[in-house]
Structure formats: structure tokens, C-alpha cells
Motif scaffolding. Structure first.
Motif: not given
Length: 482
Positions: A471-472, A372-373, A457-459, A430-431
Motif C-alpha cells: 500500500l502506497h 466489501r468482500n 480493513k482486513n486486506i 475497503f473491507e
């Protein structure tokens, strides 16, 4: 957490009272030990060392004794291998040691100098003459004194001092309980395998406000006992540099680690990982919390790995890992160039590695990970004509498991992503992640394969040229992009 300080003891003794000399020439081993034994037998107190160089071999702390090294006081290790002894029944020699001692402390603004390079060379000399026998594993003598080694001690304070120049690991608390390490400086790059601080199967330990510079791993958690583990440990406000990994769990993981907190730490000029959490020998890793980690000029940001190099045990487990508020810059060049003992140069050409989260096939997934972050800045510039790993099923299936190999991120060589490569995981989130490549790379930012329940989330992806799929996924279940 229980907290104890030996600093409240009131009896004070000047080292000179016991005939201890500060001239740097007189060998004080016997007189220092006599002083410590005397103070312990009398119920405890503080042994004061003032300005000077105090030459000595192995010194054993005893219960209820504090050593205070005042500014300008240096305990200097003998360079004679025969001036050292094993600590308790551990078969491990050390410069300053303690075995099953309670209520002990080493404090002050002075220095513990192990004379490591000269001592290690003299060990080699005795081995080459046939006087000492040593396996010489990895071309170095295994029987080398640690700097400070405390085994099975309770209620320990180590504060303010400088510990440097050990022949082996610099500072190792082993199976200790209720320990405070505060505002210490640890410098260990006089010989190969100079770890900084190795926290081995300790409970209720705090490492605070300290600086560690090591040729090998800087802050390293180990578990040597299958019936024990490190539990309830906090590392806060520390700065570390390493020609291996800066913060590492492993490599030995007989029992494991749980309830570990690493908060507001800084890393620089590190050859391998900013943080590496490894379980290659069985054992369990559970509830690791890392917050506010800042890493500069470090070759790998994150390496989480289950492997299986112990043929006598099933693979271990890793679960409930949180890493948040992290910033890391990965260089294009060697991060520890020009240090006295550099990390190994790669033998084969390859592009730089992404962060890695990889369990092991056969159902040994890394579980419940939250990132996160986090901001990771890469050099980019991965070139398919230099070294190549594609995204076709055959390419991804051909990435080896390396189950029995020594667990280092570089062992995988060429990987198909520049930001994160994820395999054999379950329930990973993942955030608020920002991945930046300074130059365009032929690879996507993230590759997820053979995984289950991964949420993004929010990448944000920053790469010159942009426009490609970043992203694969391959052989994955329940992948969410929010």
C-alpha cells in the motif's frame, strides 16, 4: 415498484387473419401494422405469430397490444434501408418500436431478427453511391435501425423472447416507466456499436434472468436528457458478455442515475470493465448498489470515473456506491479474442491495469464508496522494463487527468499499482478485500493519491515473493489501516 402486465388481455388474434404471411418472402410491414392498429382501436388484445418467418420493416406497437411470438416464429427484418422509419419524433429508426404507448408487451419463445449485418451493409452501399448522406462517424453509418426501441412507454412487459442481429443497438427502452424485462436473450455482434440492452432515463424497471452477448456494451445505463435520469432500476440474475464493458453507466450522462440495484449477475469474456460507472457529461450518480457480481476472463474489474468532456457544463457527481461480494479474474491475454467484432487492440505496450477509482482534480471527488468482500485475481508479471510508472512524486504527479478524453480505464496506460489505483476520492472504505497476483509484479498492490478519508480493513495480498510494501499513499489525508 409498480408492476404491470399486458398479459391479462383476453382478445386473441391470429396473425393470418390480417393476411400476414409466414413464408419469409412476402413483406408484411403494412399488414402487421394494420393488425396492431386494429387491435389497439378495438380496446386491446394479443396478436399471435406461430411457426414461420415473417418478413417486415418497421412495426410500431400501440397501446394495449401484446405481440406473442410462439416457438418457431421469427420476425425477420428487411435488409432494405427504405423499409424503416423513425420512432415518433426521436429521429431514430428501429425495427420494432413504440412511442408513448401504454400497456404493451412482447412475449413468447420466438425471435426478433433484425438482419443487422445485411441491413448495415446496404446502408453503406447507399451512402457510398451518394443516395444517402451520413457523417460516417467512426467509419460506420450513424443512421442504422435499432432492434427494439421503446420510447416514453408505460406499463411494459418483454418476456421470454430472443432479440438478435440489429444494425444499431439491439434493445433500448428510453424514458419508459414501469417495465419488466424477464428471461430474454439479446445477441448483438453483427456490426460495430451493437450494444446489448441500453436503459435510458427509465424509471421503475426490472431486468431479470436474461442473457446478453454484445459487440459493444452489454448492459448499459445512459442518460440523454438533462432533465431526467434512470431511477429505481434492478438488474438481477443476468449473464453478460461484451467486447466493451459488461455493465456500464455511461457514456452519455446528461441527467444521471440513482437508486440502481445490480444483484447476482455473471460476466465472462469481456474486453473492458466488468462494471464501469462513469460521469463525463455532468449529471449525478447516487445510490448504486452492486451485490454478488462474478466476472471471469474480464480485462478490468472496477472502473469509477468522473471526467469533463462537456465544455458547457460543470463536471457531474458520483456518491454512495456500494460494491460487495464480488469475484473477478483478470487475464493476461485479450479477453474477447476471436469474437466477430473484437474490442480495439492497444497501440502502445503497457502492463495490465488495476481497478480504478478516479474523480477529477478541482474538487470533483468520488464520495462515499464501500467495497466489501471482494476477490480480484490478476495475472501479475508487471515488468518495469516493458513499461514503467514509478512511485516518486514526479511519477505520480505526471499521471494525466484526461478530463476531456473518452472515459476508458485503458486511457491511463501505465499505472503505478497492480490491484487498485485511487485518486480524487473522499470517504472510501475497503473491507475484506483479497488481491491475488499469479506472478510477481514490480508495482505495489494499491496506490492512493490525492485522497481523503480512506479506510482499509482486513486486506490480504497474495503475490509470489511477497515481502514488499503493498500500500502506497501520496498526498492523502486520514488513511486508516485496521
Amino acid at each position: 415498484m409498480l408492476s404491470f402486465s399486458a398479459l391479462g388481455q383476453k382478445k386473441d388474434y391470429n396473425a393470418s387473419l390480417f393476411g400476414i404471411k409466414s413464408n419469409g418472402v412476402t413483406l408484411n410491414t403494412t399488414s402487421i401494422q394494420k393488425a396492431i392498429d386494429y387491435i389497439s382501436d378495438k380496446g386491446g388484445g394479443t396478436l399471435h405469430f406461430y411457426v414461420g418467418r415473417y418478413l417486415t420493416g418497421t412495426v410500431l406497437l400501440k397501446s394495449n397490444v401484446t405481440i406473442e411470438l410462439h416457438e418457431g416464429a421469427i420476425l425477420v427484418g428487411s435488409d432494405n434501408p427504405y423499409d424503416y422509419q423513425e420512432i415518433g419524433n426521436t429521429h431514430l429508426p428501429a425495427f420494432i418500436g413504440a412511442y408513448k404507448a401504454d400497456n404493451i408487451a412482447i412475449i413468447g419463445k420466438g425471435v426478433i431478427d433484425g438482419s443487422g449485418r445485411e441491413l448495415a451493409y446496404n446502408f453503406l452501399d447507399q451512402q457510398q453511391k451518394g443516395i444517402l448522406t451520413d457523417a460516417m462517424t467512426y467509419d460506420r453509418p450513424g443512421y442504422r435501425p435499432q432492434g427494439v426501441y421503446l420510447r416514453e412507454c408505460k406499463n411494459v412487459t418483454v418476456k421470454g423472447i430472443i432479440i438478435k442481429s440489429a444494425a444499431g443497438w439491439t434493445f433500448e427502452p428510453d424514458q419508459c416507466e414501469n417495465m419488466l424485462i424477464d428471461s430474454v436473450t439479446v445477441i448483438g455482434h453483427d456490426f460495430w456499436n451493437n450494444d446489448g440492452i441500453d436503459i435510458v432515463d427509465c424509471k421503475n424497471l426490472r431486468l431479470l434472468n436474461s442473457f446478453i452477448d454484445a459487440a459493444d456494451d452489454a448492459i448499459c445505463f445512459k442518460s440523454h436528457d438533462a432533465n431526467s435520469c434512470s431511477d429505481n432500476v434492478e438488474v438481477r440474475n443476468c449473464t453478460a458478455r461484451s467486447s466493451a464493458s459488461a455493465i456500464k453507466f455511461g457514456t452519455v450522462t446528461a441527467g444521471g442515475y440513482k437508486n440502481i440495484r445490480l444483484i447476482n449477475n455473471k460476466i465472462y469474456n469481456t474486453h473492458r470493465s466488468a462494471v464501469a460507472i462513469e460521469v463525463p457529461d455532468g449529471g449525478d450518480i447516487d445510490n448504486i448498489f452492486i451485490d454478488s457480481l462474478y466476472a471471469y476472463n474480464t480485462s478490468n474489474a472496477i472502473y469509477l470515473r468522473i471526467s469533463d468532456r462537456n465544455a458547457n457544463r460543470d463536471p457531474g457527481t458520483m456518491k454512495n456506491i456500494t460494491i460487495q461480494n464480488m469475484y473477478c479474474e483478470i487475464p493476461a491475454t485479450k479477453a474477447d479474442a476471436f469474437y466477430p467484432y473484437e474490442g480495439p487492440v492497444e497501440d502502445n505496450p503497457r502492463n495490465f491495469s488495476p481497478a480504478i477509482i478516479s474523480g477529477l482534480n478541482g474538487g470533483y471527488d468520488i464520495e462515499n464508496v464501500t467495497l466489501r468482500n471482494i476477490q480480484l485475481v490478476y495475472p501479475g508479471g508487471g515488468n518495469r522494463h516493458y513499461a514503467y510508472r514509478g512511485l516518486k512524486p514526479a511519477d505520480l504527479d505526471s499521471i494525466p487527468e484526461l478530463a476531456t478524453a473518452y472515459p476508458e480505464f485503458s486511457n491511463f496506460m501505465e499505472l503505478p499499482a497492480w490491484g487498485f489505483w485511487i485518486r480524487h476520492v473522499k470517504n472510501v472504505t475497503f473491507e475484506n478485500i483479497t488481491l491475488t497476483a499469479k506472478e510477481r509484479d514490480y508495482r505495489p498492490a494499491i496506490v492512493v493519491q490525492e485522497a481523503e478519508k480512506v479506510t482499509f480493513k482486513n486486506i490480504q495480498y497474495n503475490e509470489p515473493g511477497g515481502g514488499k510494501k503493498q500500500l502506497h499513499t501520496y498526498k492523502t489525508k486520514e488513511i486508516k489501516q485496521l
